[in-house]
Design an enzyme around this catalytic site. Structure first.
Site, PDB file in Angstrom:
ATOM      1  N   SER A  28      45.625  44.120  47.273  1.00  0.00           N
ATOM      2  CA  SER A  28      45.908  44.290  45.900  1.00  0.00           C
ATOM      3  C   SER A  28      47.509  44.369  45.633  1.00  0.00           C
ATOM      4  O   SER A  28      47.783  44.255  44.507  1.00  0.00           O
ATOM      5  CB  SER A  28      45.439  45.379  45.154  1.00  0.00           C
ATOM      6  OG  SER A  28      43.933  45.050  44.991  1.00  0.00           O
ATOM      7  N   LYS A  53      49.318  41.632  43.554  1.00  0.00           N
ATOM      8  CA  LYS A  53      49.327  41.505  42.138  1.00  0.00           C
ATOM      9  C   LYS A  53      50.834  41.813  41.676  1.00  0.00           C
ATOM     10  O   LYS A  53      51.158  41.567  40.372  1.00  0.00           O
ATOM     11  CB  LYS A  53      48.310  42.517  41.517  1.00  0.00           C
ATOM     12  CG  LYS A  53      46.918  42.418  41.767  1.00  0.00           C
ATOM     13  CD  LYS A  53      46.080  43.466  41.283  1.00  0.00           C
ATOM     14  CE  LYS A  53      44.388  43.068  41.441  1.00  0.00           C
ATOM     15  NZ  LYS A  53      44.075  43.249  42.454  1.00  0.00           N
ATOM     16  N   SER A  57      44.090  47.788  38.847  1.00  0.00           N
ATOM     17  CA  SER A  57      43.997  46.785  40.120  1.00  0.00           C
ATOM     18  C   SER A  57      43.089  45.821  39.478  1.00  0.00           C
ATOM     19  O   SER A  57      41.922  45.403  40.322  1.00  0.00           O
ATOM     20  CB  SER A  57      43.548  47.469  41.314  1.00  0.00           C
ATOM     21  OG  SER A  57      43.807  46.515  42.503  1.00  0.00           O
TER      22      SER A  57
END
Length: 499
Positions: free
Chosen positions: A147, A150, A335
């Site tokens: 993640s 991102k 997230s």
């Protein structure tokens, strides 16, 4: 070795300086109860740890970095003040001394040898004021970011369309159709569009109910009380299903959905998802229209079908998402995979690329390339980091955060303000015990898949210097130990003057 002047805390082996205590209270809004929660598994078949998905996100942590939503009936808690952090807490940038390479290596090198970090690991620490690296190990290696990708998605989207951009969902009417008029609900790619009457984010998100009310009013002004309703998702192309398949972490990626396609009352974390987000949103919209006296000619139990609005269609009504900066904060704090994929496609649309997984990946890469960021070894297979084909270097993650922390790039500031605060918000709410030197001082994006752990963010060191870091590892076998090792590295930087 570290030689900071520091205040000793009772029962705590580390040290927090006055600078950091100021940072913790003024910049991070330490008014939230720490409430540390054990981050024990389990690990699911999709490869994303339930503790990160579920516990941290469902905690919700009113206020803090993600201050767009709040508890029903309450005022928002104190939110972090990005300018005070990025301007050295009121001091001129660069006044606090920067750590030296050798001193930082002396404290981080032993931690990098921790076997809990797996066979592949990389690390970078940058001085935010100068942008110069003060520590690096295998910095340019492309590893699976999970993640933390991102961060790249956020920087690309903000750079491509701007922090004030809002995503519109609208209704149009076909003007040259005889008989019952055709009304089309047109998706613009806003996953935060809500069909809920109340709850978190309903005061800031675009409302499907409001769109129905405005549409009904516009129809009645034309003397229309019966329509044929359909929906248009043609803004996006390519596969709607993420390569991981049906999964509670992400809804099929569609230009039209309500409440991220969630089938429960949650706003973040894992949840049962609809397999037909556009159809489900349109079915709810049809009911809202019927409640306002508009007959959609579709039975209540049926779902209107897809279509494509023509160039001749006339506008009836529209609602708009919060600004992109708020979406970025929400995405990073919790997230949020659905928002991440939507933001990647906003970058694709701005770059005139197909709004698909492939088109979004190309747009993100091209947008970052224009900013002369280090892209060697990178691959953007998706915007969320759920795809194991993603590759990002610690060098790139640190450079992205350094970009966002630059006072000369205010359009990227929400990348920093959206980062979870250690021990307080988002996916770091249940990490960093209250007596850790990193608590309230580290703010970072987590990344977790089976065998993959990463952490990238900012930290104020013991001398009051803002540093940017990125730690990545692949091949881990004990997720809790790997996370603790990464958190310990960030806390060590926080506790270190290292001069």
């Amino acid at each position: 070795m570290a030689k900071p002047s520091a205040t000793k805390l009772s029962g705590f082996s580390g040290k927090l300086t006055t600078w950091q205590l100021t940072a913790g209270s003024a910049a991070f809004g330490l008014v939230i109860a720490a409430g540390a929660v054990a981050a024990a598994g389990p690990w699911d078949s999709s490869g994303q740890r339930t503790a990160e998905r579920d516990r941290a996100a469902s905690q919700e942590a009113w206020g803090g970095a993600d201050h767009a939503g709040r508890a029903p009936g309450s005022e928002p808690d104190a939110a972090p003040s990005a300018p005070s952090v990025l301007a050295g807490l009121g001091a001129p940038a660069g006044v606090a001394p920067a750590p030296t390479d050798s001193a930082l290596a002396e404290v981080l090198d032993p931690l990098m040898r921790d076997p809990a970090l797996g066979p592949k690991r990389s690390a970078v620490v940058l001085d935010a004021a100068s942008g110069k690296p003060v520590y690096g190990k295998s910095a340019g290696d492309g590893l699976t970011p999970a993640s933390t990708i991102k961060i790249a998605t956020a920087v690309a989207a903000l750079s491509a369309v701007g922090p004030d951009h809002r995503i519109a969902t609208k209704t149009v009417i076909e003007s040259d159709v005889s008989g019952t008029p055709d009304v089309v609900l047109v998706g613009g790619g806003d996953p935060t569009l809500t069909a809920r009457k109340d709850g978190r984010y309903t005061d800031t998100a675009a409302s499907l109910r409001t769109l129905a009310e405005d549409t009904a009013r516009a129809l009645k002004s034309r003397g229309i009380d019966k329509i044929k309703l359909s929906y248009d998702t043609s803004l996006y192309s390519g596969p709607v299903q993420h390569p991981i398949g049906p999964n509670e972490n992400i809804t099929p990626v569609s230009a039209l959905m309500a409440d991220e396609g969630r089938l429960d009352d949650s706003t973040s974390g894992p949840a049962p998802r609809t397999a037909d987000p556009a159809g489900e949103a349109t079915r709810k919209f049809a009911q809202f229209l019927r409640d306002k006296g508009i007959d959609t000619s579709t039975p209540p139990e049926a779902t209107p079908g897809p279509s494509k609005a023509s160039d001749r269609a006339e506008s009836l009504a529209k609602v708009e998402s919060p600004p992109l900066s708020a979406l970025v904060e929400r995405m990073l704090t919790h997230s949020d995979n659905d928002i991440a994929e939507a933001l990647a496609r906003q970058a694709a649309i701005a770059a005139k690329e197909p709004a698909s997984f492939d088109g979004a990946g190309k747009a993100v890469r091209d947008t970052l390339s224009e900013q002369k960021l280090p892209l060697s070894g990178t691959k953007f297979a998706d915007g969320s980091g759920l795809d194991r084909a993603d590759r990002v270097s610690a060098e790139l993650l640190a450079a992205l955060l350094d970009h966002a922390a630059d006072p000369g790039r205010p359009e990227l500031r929400s990348v920093v303000t959206g980062l979870p605060v250690a021990g307080f918000t988002g996916t770091l709410v249940d990490r960093y015990p209250k007596d850790s030197p990193g608590t309230g001082v580290v703010r970072a994006k987590t990344g977790t898949l089976t065998g993959v752990n990463s952490l990238a963010g900012t930290v104020v060191d013991a001398d009051g210097r803002l540093l940017v870091f990125a730690f990545m590892t692949t091949g881990t076998t004990d997720p809790q130990s790997a996370q603790k090792a990464l958190d310990h590295m960030a806390s060590t930087v926080a506790n270190c003057g290292c001069r």
